[in-house]
Design an enzyme around this catalytic site. Sequence first.
Site, PDB file in Angstrom:
ATOM      1  N   GLY A 112      47.857  37.830  30.668  1.00 42.12           N
ATOM      2  CA  GLY A 112      48.812  38.930  30.575  1.00 42.12           C
ATOM      3  C   GLY A 112      49.145  39.225  29.121  1.00 42.12           C
ATOM      4  O   GLY A 112      48.509  40.065  28.512  1.00 42.12           O
ATOM      5  N   SER A 167      41.550  36.149  29.879  1.00 44.20           N
ATOM      6  CA  SER A 167      42.380  37.117  29.171  1.00 44.20           C
ATOM      7  C   SER A 167      43.321  36.426  28.179  1.00 44.20           C
ATOM      8  O   SER A 167      42.872  35.657  27.335  1.00 44.20           O
ATOM      9  CB  SER A 167      43.145  37.977  30.185  1.00 44.20           C
ATOM     10  OG  SER A 167      43.660  39.135  29.572  1.00 44.20           O
ATOM     11  N   TYR A 168      44.650  36.613  28.311  1.00 43.81           N
ATOM     12  CA  TYR A 168      45.560  35.961  27.371  1.00 43.81           C
ATOM     13  C   TYR A 168      45.603  34.439  27.583  1.00 43.81           C
ATOM     14  O   TYR A 168      46.140  33.715  26.740  1.00 43.81           O
ATOM     15  CB  TYR A 168      46.970  36.548  27.465  1.00 43.81           C
ATOM     16  CG  TYR A 168      47.810  36.170  26.254  1.00 43.81           C
ATOM     17  CD1 TYR A 168      47.629  36.807  25.034  1.00 43.81           C
ATOM     18  CD2 TYR A 168      48.751  35.142  26.323  1.00 43.81           C
ATOM     19  CE1 TYR A 168      48.362  36.442  23.919  1.00 43.81           C
ATOM     20  CE2 TYR A 168      49.493  34.768  25.208  1.00 43.81           C
ATOM     21  CZ  TYR A 168      49.287  35.420  24.015  1.00 43.81           C
ATOM     22  OH  TYR A 168      49.999  35.044  22.903  1.00 43.81           O
ATOM     23  N   ASP A 222      33.595  44.629  31.211  1.00 45.34           N
ATOM     24  CA  ASP A 222      35.015  44.644  30.837  1.00 45.34           C
ATOM     25  C   ASP A 222      35.178  45.387  29.517  1.00 45.34           C
ATOM     26  O   ASP A 222      34.523  45.063  28.533  1.00 45.34           O
ATOM     27  CB  ASP A 222      35.527  43.207  30.699  1.00 45.34           C
ATOM     28  CG  ASP A 222      36.960  43.139  30.175  1.00 45.34           C
ATOM     29  OD1 ASP A 222      37.728  44.098  30.385  1.00 45.34           O
ATOM     30  OD2 ASP A 222      37.313  42.112  29.565  1.00 45.34           O
TER      31      ASP A 222
END
Length: 483
Positions: free
Chosen positions: A125, A220-221, A405
């Site tokens: 996130g 991701s994060y 992506d």
Amino acid sequence: MKIVFQLPVYFSLLVFVSCYGGNGYDPLENALKNQRSRASVLNHVSNEELTTELLNSPVYMSPQDGLKEVDKISSLPGEPAGTDFDQYSGYVTVDPNHGRALFYYLAESPVNSSTNPLVLWLNGGPGCSSFGNGAMMELGPFRVNSDNATLSRNKYAWNNVANVLFLESPAGVGFSYSNTSSDYETGDKQTAKDSYTFLINWLERFPEYKTRDFYITGESYAGHYVPQLAQLVLQNNKITNQTVINLKGIALGNAYVDHETGKTGMYDFFWTHTIISDEIHKGISSNCNFSEGATITDACIEYQYEAYAAKSNIYFYDIYAPLCSPFSNSAPSISGFDPCTENYILGYLNTPAVQHSLHAKPVQWESCNYLIGSNWKDMPLTVLPVIQELMASGISVWIYSGDTDGRVPVTASRYAINKLKTSVKIPWYPWMYQGEVGGYVVGYQNLTFVTIRGAGHFVPSYQPGRALAFFASFLKGKLPTYH
């Protein structure tokens, strides 16, 4: 964007709700934008500062006797008949004074659960749910059907080859909560500390896993979460009175690990995949310096706005996927993934009977908590030094990337690896899955890089078979096969 009230039993927290990547919502850009707007309060910490503070922090421990039995899930509403593995979920308190507790879900293996490794999965996130997004949309044992009420078995679930533990972190994400509102202004340091405290206490609750091979994975994060937690585990393993966690490796998927390469790689991907024009790409290349300490000019900001406007109405977490639309009749993507899946998960996880079966506190569950990212306090601009430290430690370090992506694209991962300055041991080659190219792989000194062909940001959602094949190779410590 609508507003709802999230009510973790003891108090209310205002959150903006958005699906992960849906309707233009980009939780990573949200966090970065708010970091820039608060630039006068320089909240980019160094990795050294983060590590020193974490090592000097005491670890909270509490008795866990009998809690494993309480956490066992008898069944989930709508789960298919013949479910043949054990599931557990509940809370682990990480700060009793603040009333801060993290929610977990464990899916054990149907076969060899007593010997298979333990794998921790973290979504990023920052502010997005590892259970709703990770377990229910990506690699968990079930997918939610379009009726929002029943589940179907994911035959490519990662618990086929490992016992998979999903952690909702930090507090305020998913079902995790705190009774202290200031805890929702958090960052990398607190997230790493709480995740480690969670692990130490969870292993007391599930002592059979204490000596098991352990891996940390995420996307991701979580490119920040995973290396920072792994570093903390290895350093705390050296403390004689601390529980030794048998960490064997980490895997980072489409991971945000370096600000400069993340930005450059994204805009280069946009250009090479015909999303932005030559003029916009040239404007960014000529006017933007994304390296640490560089000044971001007005011209750079303007060209970035133009790039985001130019990409228009595509789901840039998987640039070739259809959007969830009432006009499209929820047509699945080329990979067979239903683009409306997040809506089904939202409906299912907000059903009182489902929350009760999960032992979750009544809450308005959301895929991502907007305010968590908006109030993120500390964020190193790069975690590459931490990754280099982990590479030198002897554990297995893999970076993998779905190649459709646009958010943290394969170009960003390749640029980041170039900054690690590690040498190639096994040159780039195609790996195969069911007679087709599953992706490409290169073996570096102390690092493996794997691409998954036809997968977006959430790799197991779009290419579940290829993702499981890659994951099984990772656990074996062997590169995916050429034949």
